[in-house]
Enzyme design. Structure first.
Site, short mmCIF file in Angstrom:
data_model
loop_
_atom_site.label_atom_id
_atom_site.label_comp_id
_atom_site.label_asym_id
_atom_site.label_seq_id
_atom_site.Cartn_x
_atom_site.Cartn_y
_atom_site.Cartn_z
CG HIS A 103 53.64 77.51 -29.64
ND1 HIS A 103 53.97 76.34 -29.04
CD2 HIS A 103 52.76 77.19 -30.68
CE1 HIS A 103 53.89 75.36 -30.01
NE2 HIS A 103 53.26 75.86 -30.81
CB SER A 145 51.57 73.12 -31.41
OG SER A 145 52.92 73.26 -31.87
CG ASP A 183 55.43 75.85 -26.09
OD1 ASP A 183 54.37 76.65 -25.63
OD2 ASP A 183 55.92 75.30 -27.20
N1 ARG Z 1 55.04 74.47 -33.42
C1 ARG Z 1 54.18 73.30 -34.33
C2 ARG Z 1 52.81 73.80 -33.98
O1 ARG Z 1 52.54 74.91 -33.69
C3 ARG Z 1 54.50 72.06 -33.80
C4 ARG Z 1 56.00 71.83 -34.07
C5 ARG Z 1 56.44 70.35 -33.92
N2 ARG Z 1 57.24 70.22 -34.69
C6 ARG Z 1 58.16 69.02 -35.04
N3 ARG Z 1 58.85 68.91 -35.96
N4 ARG Z 1 58.07 68.03 -34.14
O2 ARG Z 1 51.98 72.98 -34.30
#
Ligand code: ARG
Length: 533
Positions: free
Chosen positions: A70, A211, A117
């Site tokens: 993503h 991420s 992902d």
């Molecule tokens: N999806 C998030 C990003 O784009 C990171 C998610 C990680 N979240 C968590 N609570 N561990 O950076």
């Protein structure tokens, strides 16, 4: 200031600050500290070309970064990868990106919870920074791992907002949760597959902007990349662990994409006059490993090099001396380099046996034709068909070519109805030499044009005939008929025509045709005809 002093100062500052209320921002990655640079040399920041950080990643090969699927947000030309720089405030060029390869099964099934992902980023130039080795097993439940990133250091539960990200790399520890607990935590609607892993500790987590970043086990030389930051509800919320793509489940795709391909297999060099025809196969080591981009054939004695397209897997080397042995090696190529070579020897010869034809003779059977040079007196031959990487070998047969024609027809049995390459293997003085091969097209299944029809007068005491219609498909075709009375086959009634008797009066008569050819079998039945008294 040394790291210990700095930590002390941070602690004192934290103590001096007023305690946050429940609704206020959860302090700080979340609950982490500036990362020790010597522990995270492989951690990279993904930034825009203006230097704004949006994701993290890990250097898995000098030219490859593993991140989250993503994180494909910007075009390759509009982003940079900053390697080996924990403090993003220091000026840096960053590495240019030439290609982004998202996992072939990346899918956003549930919004915010992507599957598979993962993404691999190819850098324009290799970088001299430490690489991280891939873990080869899922971590045990309860194991404490470390996660690092430049993401938000706070999350506000009250309005679901993320605080500012960190200019310096931070890390924290998290504990591996069992998938069952994690599924129960998240509740209905969220599915956590076996190729993901959940991890959390109270008030410690990855957060927005982390991420793609590394989740690791071990330290120093023992460090292994276990997971890639993927998603979570909020950050460090009780009952909502961080969810990571599990690296050990995706080693095939990561290695297949970032390393030179596996070597070709089953190399054969078939001789002809002054030439060798080389053929090989390539086996996919695992489902998600990509195919090589091409192959390179080298002849040790002459220094000849021939490049071959990925789909061909065959080359003809010319200009060789008959009777002399040549060592031919083939390697598979991709953007990461060359596989180890697969090697064979071949001896070009005048008047070699050449397969001049290959034709289907029926379902699962074919015939090879070979012209036998005058000086050959007797032969031991067997057919070989290659289907993918498997060879279907016929039995050895002794053959004395008939003097006049010097031409042999060799039957081949047990073939699948698909395109094949066929060759003969000839035994000469204990040495098995393959001939050049011939191609057999995929046979086409019989198909009816028009209709199967009953002709003649359908009445007791008369004869009717079964017209089979016109059939297409690879020849030869074998036709079988069967007459049906009231939908049931009449025993022994398999002729072109049928005499009708008293037992047929008032019955529904049909004719069923079964046509078999090299491409398979097809059946068709006529419309019913009522037999008059
Ligand atoms: N999806 C998030 C990003 O784009 C990171 C998610 C990680 N979240 C968590 N609570 N561990 O950076």
């Amino acid at each position: 200031m040394g790291p210990v002093r700095r930590l002390l100062v941070a602690l004192l500052l934290a103590l001096a600050a007023p305690l946050p209320s429940a609704a206020a921002a959860t302090p700080r990655i979340i609950g982490g500290e500036p990362a020790a640079p010597d522990q995270w040399g492989f951690a990279v920041a993904l930034t825009t070309d203006y230097g704004s950080q949006f994701c993290a990643g890990s250097l898995v090969q000098p030219q490859w970064v593993l991140t989250a699927g993503h994180c494909r947000i910007y075009a390759a030309s509009a982003m940079r990868v900053v390697v080996g720089q924990p403090d993003l405030r220091q000026p840096s060029q960053g590495s240019e990106v030439v290609r982004m390869i998202r996992h072939p099964d990346y899918r956003m099934v549930v919004p915010g919870a992507p599957r598979n992902d993962l993404m691999l980023i190819r850098l324009r130039d290799p970088v001299a920074a430490p690489l991280v080795a891939l873990a080869d097993e899922r971590p045990a439940t309860g194991q404490v791992l470390r996660v690092a990133g430049w993401g938000s250091t706070s999350y506000n539960r009250a309005d679901d907002s993320f605080g500012p990200s960190s200019p310096v790399l931070r890390d924290t520890t998290v504990r591996v949760r069992s998938t069952d607990t994690c599924v129960a935590d998240y509740g209905a609607g969220v599915f956590i597959p076996q190729d993901m892993v959940c991890a959390s500790l109270p008030r410690q987590d990855a957060c927005a902007g982390d991420s793609g970043g590394p989740l690791v086990q071990g330290r120093g030389a023992e460090v292994r990349l276990v997971g890639v930051v993927s998603w979570g509800t909020g950050c460090a919320l009780p009952g909502y662990p961080g969810v990571y793509a599990l690296v050990s489940s995706h080693r095939c795709w990561i290695n297949g994409t970032t390393l030179p391909p596996r070597a070709p297999v089953q190399l054969v060099a078939a001789p002809a006059d002054g030439t060798l025809e080389v053929e090989w196969a390539w086996t996919r080591p695992c489902d998600t490993a990509p195919e090589p981009d091409g192959y390179r054939v080298r002849v040790a004695e002459t220094g000849q090099v021939v490049d071959v397209a990925a789909t061909l897997r065959r080359a003809t080397i010319t200009g060789l001396v008959n009777g002399q042995a040549y060592t031919v090696s083939v390697t598979a190529l991709n953007g990461n380099g060359e596989s180890t070579p697969a090697t064979t020897t071949g001896v070009p010869a005048t008047a070699p046996l050449v397969v001049t034809g290959a034709a289907w003779t029926g379902l699962g059977t074919a015939e090879l034709t070979v012209d036998v040079p005058p000086q050959v007196e007797a032969l031991r031959l067997r057919s070989t068909a290659t289907r993918g990487t498997r060879a279907i070998l016929g039995p050895w047969t002794e053959l004395a070519p008939d003097g006049a024609a010097r031409r042999l027809r060799i039957p081949v049995d047990g073939l699948p109805a698909e395109a094949l390459r066929l060759r003969l293997e000839v035994e000469r003085g204990g040495l098995v030499v393959p001939t050049r091969s011939a191609a057999l097209e995929r046979p086409i299944r019989p198909a009816l044009i028009g209709k199967v029809r009953i002709t003649g007068t359908a009445a007791v005491g008369r004869r009717v005939a079964c017209e089979i219609g016109r059939w297409t498909g690879t020849r030869p075709l074998v036709v079988a008929r069967n007459w049906l009375r009231d939908g049931r086959a009449i025993r022994g009634a398999t002729g072109r025509s049928l005499g009708l008797g008293a037992q047929d009066e008032g019955a529904d008569l049909r004719c069923r045709v079964t046509v078999t050819g090299p491409g398979g079998t097809t059946r068709a039945t006529s419309a019913p005809v009522a037999v008059a008294g």
